[in-house]
Motif scaffolding. Structure first.
Motif, PDB file in Angstrom:
ATOM      1  N   MET A  92       0.824  -1.204   0.000  1.00  0.00           N
ATOM      2  CA  MET A  92       0.000   0.000   0.000  1.00  0.00           C
ATOM      3  C   MET A  92       0.863   1.261   0.000  1.00  0.00           C
ATOM      4  N   VAL A  93       1.929   1.248   0.767  1.00  0.00           N
ATOM      5  CA  VAL A  93       2.834   2.400   0.790  1.00  0.00           C
ATOM      6  C   VAL A  93       3.481   2.593  -0.575  1.00  0.00           C
ATOM      7  N   ALA A  94       3.890   1.496  -1.195  1.00  0.00           N
ATOM      8  CA  ALA A  94       4.504   1.590  -2.520  1.00  0.00           C
ATOM      9  C   ALA A  94       3.538   2.202  -3.534  1.00  0.00           C
ATOM     10  N   ARG A  95       2.286   1.782  -3.477  1.00  0.00           N
ATOM     11  CA  ARG A  95       1.284   2.332  -4.400  1.00  0.00           C
ATOM     12  C   ARG A  95       0.982   3.786  -4.069  1.00  0.00           C
ATOM     13  N   ALA A  96       0.931   4.132  -2.786  1.00  0.00           N
ATOM     14  CA  ALA A  96       0.628   5.505  -2.390  1.00  0.00           C
ATOM     15  C   ALA A  96       1.716   6.468  -2.838  1.00  0.00           C
ATOM     16  N   ARG A  97       2.947   5.968  -2.949  1.00  0.00           N
ATOM     17  CA  ARG A  97       4.042   6.832  -3.412  1.00  0.00           C
ATOM     18  C   ARG A  97       3.835   7.280  -4.859  1.00  0.00           C
ATOM     19  N   THR A  98       2.989   6.572  -5.593  1.00  0.00           N
ATOM     20  CA  THR A  98       2.754   6.932  -6.993  1.00  0.00           C
ATOM     21  C   THR A  98       1.662   7.984  -7.143  1.00  0.00           C
ATOM     22  N   ILE A  99       0.972   8.329  -6.060  1.00  0.00           N
ATOM     23  CA  ILE A  99      -0.084   9.338  -6.137  1.00  0.00           C
ATOM     24  C   ILE A  99       0.551  10.691  -6.472  1.00  0.00           C
ATOM     25  N   LYS A 100       0.107  11.282  -7.546  1.00  0.00           N
ATOM     26  CA  LYS A 100       0.682  12.542  -8.013  1.00  0.00           C
ATOM     27  C   LYS A 100      -0.133  13.725  -7.499  1.00  0.00           C
ATOM     28  N   LEU A 101       0.504  14.573  -6.706  1.00  0.00           N
ATOM     29  CA  LEU A 101      -0.108  15.813  -6.259  1.00  0.00           C
ATOM     30  C   LEU A 101       0.182  16.910  -7.275  1.00  0.00           C
ATOM     31  N   GLY A 102      -0.781  17.812  -7.450  1.00  0.00           N
ATOM     32  CA  GLY A 102      -0.507  18.903  -8.367  1.00  0.00           C
ATOM     33  C   GLY A 102      -1.743  19.666  -8.770  1.00  0.00           C
ATOM     34  N   ASP A 103      -1.632  20.352  -9.881  1.00  0.00           N
ATOM     35  CA  ASP A 103      -2.684  21.213 -10.406  1.00  0.00           C
ATOM     36  C   ASP A 103      -3.968  20.406 -10.612  1.00  0.00           C
ATOM     37  N   PRO A 104      -5.062  20.759  -9.930  1.00  0.00           N
ATOM     38  CA  PRO A 104      -6.306  19.977 -10.069  1.00  0.00           C
ATOM     39  C   PRO A 104      -6.863  19.955 -11.489  1.00  0.00           C
ATOM     40  N   SER A 105      -6.534  20.971 -12.300  1.00  0.00           N
ATOM     41  CA  SER A 105      -7.074  21.018 -13.663  1.00  0.00           C
ATOM     42  C   SER A 105      -6.288  20.162 -14.648  1.00  0.00           C
ATOM     43  N   ASP A 106      -5.183  19.563 -14.199  1.00  0.00           N
ATOM     44  CA  ASP A 106      -4.360  18.693 -15.033  1.00  0.00           C
ATOM     45  C   ASP A 106      -4.892  17.259 -14.935  1.00  0.00           C
ATOM     46  N   PHE A 107      -5.186  16.656 -16.074  1.00  0.00           N
ATOM     47  CA  PHE A 107      -5.739  15.297 -16.071  1.00  0.00           C
ATOM     48  C   PHE A 107      -4.775  14.282 -15.470  1.00  0.00           C
ATOM     49  N   ASP A 108      -3.480  14.591 -15.441  1.00  0.00           N
ATOM     50  CA  ASP A 108      -2.501  13.664 -14.869  1.00  0.00           C
ATOM     51  C   ASP A 108      -2.441  13.742 -13.347  1.00  0.00           C
ATOM     52  N   THR A 109      -3.070  14.735 -12.749  1.00  0.00           N
ATOM     53  CA  THR A 109      -3.043  14.897 -11.298  1.00  0.00           C
ATOM     54  C   THR A 109      -3.970  13.899 -10.629  1.00  0.00           C
ATOM     55  N   ASP A 110      -3.457  13.214  -9.606  1.00  0.00           N
ATOM     56  CA  ASP A 110      -4.259  12.258  -8.846  1.00  0.00           C
ATOM     57  C   ASP A 110      -4.926  12.898  -7.630  1.00  0.00           C
ATOM     58  N   MET A 111      -4.240  13.824  -6.986  1.00  0.00           N
ATOM     59  CA  MET A 111      -4.756  14.402  -5.751  1.00  0.00           C
ATOM     60  C   MET A 111      -4.416  15.877  -5.697  1.00  0.00           C
ATOM     61  N   GLY A 112      -5.393  16.682  -5.316  1.00  0.00           N
ATOM     62  CA  GLY A 112      -5.196  18.115  -5.224  1.00  0.00           C
ATOM     63  C   GLY A 112      -5.003  18.570  -3.785  1.00  0.00           C
ATOM     64  N   PRO A 113      -5.241  19.846  -3.518  1.00  0.00           N
ATOM     65  CA  PRO A 113      -5.065  20.394  -2.176  1.00  0.00           C
ATOM     66  C   PRO A 113      -6.263  20.089  -1.297  1.00  0.00           C
ATOM     67  N   VAL A 114      -6.149  20.443  -0.030  1.00  0.00           N
ATOM     68  CA  VAL A 114      -7.335  20.481   0.827  1.00  0.00           C
ATOM     69  C   VAL A 114      -7.963  21.854   0.662  1.00  0.00           C
ATOM     70  N   VAL A 115      -9.143  22.047   1.204  1.00  0.00           N
ATOM     71  CA  VAL A 115      -9.980  23.163   0.798  1.00  0.00           C
ATOM     72  C   VAL A 115      -9.519  24.526   1.304  1.00  0.00           C
ATOM     73  N   SER A 116      -8.833  24.565   2.441  1.00  0.00           N
ATOM     74  CA  SER A 116      -8.526  25.871   3.030  1.00  0.00           C
ATOM     75  C   SER A 116      -7.307  25.783   3.939  1.00  0.00           C
ATOM     76  N   GLU A 117      -6.780  26.928   4.276  1.00  0.00           N
ATOM     77  CA  GLU A 117      -5.657  26.992   5.212  1.00  0.00           C
ATOM     78  C   GLU A 117      -6.056  26.423   6.570  1.00  0.00           C
ATOM     79  N   ARG A 118      -7.254  26.750   6.996  1.00  0.00           N
ATOM     80  CA  ARG A 118      -7.737  26.242   8.281  1.00  0.00           C
ATOM     81  C   ARG A 118      -7.788  24.723   8.282  1.00  0.00           C
ATOM     82  N   GLN A 119      -8.272  24.153   7.174  1.00  0.00           N
ATOM     83  CA  GLN A 119      -8.358  22.704   7.087  1.00  0.00           C
ATOM     84  C   GLN A 119      -6.963  22.081   7.085  1.00  0.00           C
TER      85      GLN A 119
END
Length: 507
Positions: A311-338
């Protein structure tokens, strides 16, 4: 006042745009850039919207409309959602930071089908039924009618505003009610567009209104308002308790879909080529900002180490980045407070003795210097009494708990204040279902997660809420049952009036 050069949006009350002297600033979670402004509603605006909804309901312009006509208008709305899908996606992801793939698959992609389901229910729902009765003590005819409640307040969260708004607006309109929607100040745009489309498709003025404002003011006013007959809320358990308290003053009907700390039990025979990916999907979708996320993963000791490694090995492949990019797997959280709230939970977990198997902080790099970012995080060596295993974090943070026997796993899974969802991963379906039958949750998924069908009920046990959204019974939550008794006895001596009137009448 609206910011010069920035698009400004107004509330929608009685078929009209309504502005306010104050505004909310809507900022993109990935960049913190100003997207637009939204009129900041007040208690007076809430009262105005309720008055409009009450007037429309009492007029019968929607509540008395034949069901087939309501259904036709609702089908037109559902079709427009599909046609304007790109606009809904942009409205949603610019506010809540969802990736475009997630918005297509969940946030907005589900919206048209779910609304069309309620359009169908407007025609298929059994608004009247005759009930067979015995002839004793008197011959009678009995009918049960389901009638619209009146004015319904829908208080909608920021994470899935469009879909979760439809879960409330759809059955309310299908049953003939008027609705006041209170949007979250961070994500008002998709529901505002829906309200405008509904008006264009033939929903009369006053039947569907949209207000904004602080929850502690505008939301509280709607929950306590004497002319609001029903409140439907999705959000935190703490706020749900307050809404229930406020609604009790006028004994309103209340539907609450609240927090969760969902367990998933990985049985010893689970498929290790599939289950690790499934567990990550259950937890990390939309950066874990889903009330039904699988945040506690219970793994049998015989497969624990290999499961975590995979599971850790697979999670390392999760790509964070620009939410509008189709290659992005995960974006930001909603707010600074969150973001700060999630970081605080992770630091406390480390202090409590949990081991960081992956992540545990904020990502580094120039692309993450703006906006609100959290790494995909996995904690091991977690016990169910730790704070991180008991409280809803609402972020991409998974805790892994080792167990020895299935009985122990079921006990750990049920040892929570919540009961929204749960899941089981296993190779033997009969065994997995038997475990699922013992989990106290409103939805139990076997070998999958996040499978939401509008034809099936959704809601929670315990402090995860009250009532159910979706499913064939969804309109029950937006109607009142009336029993109509028609006595068919025509002769006085056949009545049972002598229970009170013992002296026979004079001839």
């Amino acid at each position: 006042m609206a910011t010069v050069g920035v698009t400004h949006h107004q509330m929608f009350i009685d078929g009209q745009d309504v502005d306010s002297d104050q505004v909310f600033e809507i900022r993109h979670p990935a960049t913190n850039e100003l997207v637009c402004t939204m009129a900041k509603g007040t208690v007076d605006h809430a009262d105005q919207a309720v008055e409009s909804a009450r007037r429309a309901f009492e007029s019968g312009v929607w509540s008395s409309k034949p069901t087939e006509e309501r259904a036709a208008i609702m089908r037109a709305i559902g079709d427009r959602i599909a046609v304007d899908l790109d606009d809904f996606i942009e409205a949603e992801i610019s506010c809540n930071g969802a990736t475009i793939r997630q918005a297509i698959g969940f946030h907005c992609g589900l919206a048209s089908g779910h609304f069309l389901y309620f359009a169908e229910q407007a025609e298929r729902y059994e608004f009247e039924r005759d009930v067979p009765t015995v002839a004793y003590p008197t011959m009678s005819m009995n009918r049960v009618r389901r009638e619209p409640i009146g004015v319904c307040a829908a208080i909608v969260p920021w994470n899935f505003p469009l879909v979760l708004g439809i879960w409330k607006i759809g059955p309310a309109l299908a049953a003939g009610n008027s609705v006041v929607v209170k949007v979250d100040e961070k994500t008002p745009l998709s529901l505002l567009k829906l309200a405008q489309i509904a008006h264009e498709c033939g929903v009369p003025p006053g039947v569907l209104n949209l207000v904004s404002g602080e929850g502690k003011e505008v939301g509280a006013r709607l929950a306590s308002h004497p002319d609001v007959d029903k409140v439907a809320f999705t959000g935190s358990t703490a706020v749900g308790r307050e809404i229930m308290r406020l609604a009790s003053g006028t004994v309103k009907k209340v539907t609450l879909e609240l927090g969760g700390k969902a367990p998933t039990i990985v049985l010893p025979d689970a498929d290790l080529d599939i289950a690790p990916d499934g567990a990550l999907f259950g937890c990390m979708l939309y950066s874990g900002q889903v009330c039904e996320s699988s945040t506690r993963v219970l793994v049998h000791e015989s497969i624990h180490d290999e499961f975590v490694q995979r599971m850790v090995a697979r999670a390392r492949t999760i790509k964070l980045g620009d939410p509008s990019d189709f290659d992005t797997d995960m974006g930001p959280v909603v707010s600074e407070r969150q973001r700060d709230r999630i970081v605080d939970y992770m630091e406390r977990a480390k202090a409590d003795g949990a081991t960081v198997a992956l992540g545990g902080g904020t990502p580094e790099g120039p692309e993450f210097e703006s906006g609100w970012w959290i790494e995909p995080t996995i904690f091991t060596d977690v016990t169910n009494d730790m704070q991180i295993a008991r409280e809803e974090i609402f972020g991409p943070v998974m805790v892994v708990i080792k167990y020895s026997t299935v009985k122990e796993a079921i006990a750990i899974a049920n040892d929570t204040d919540y009961g929204l969802t749960a899941g089981v991963w296993g190779g033997d379906y009969e065994d997995a279902v038997e475990v699922g039958n013992q989990l106290r949750a409103g939805t139990v998924w076997i070998n999958n997660w996040h499978q939401i069908d509008p034809a099936l009920p959704f809601g929670g046990y315990k402090q995860s809420g009250t009532g159910r959204e979706l499913g064939a019974g969804a309109l029950d939550e937006y109607t009142e049952a009336k029993h109509m008794h028609v006595d068919l006895t025509t002769k006085l001596e056949r009545h049972i009036f002598d229970i009170l009137l013992s002296t026979p009448p004079e001839a």
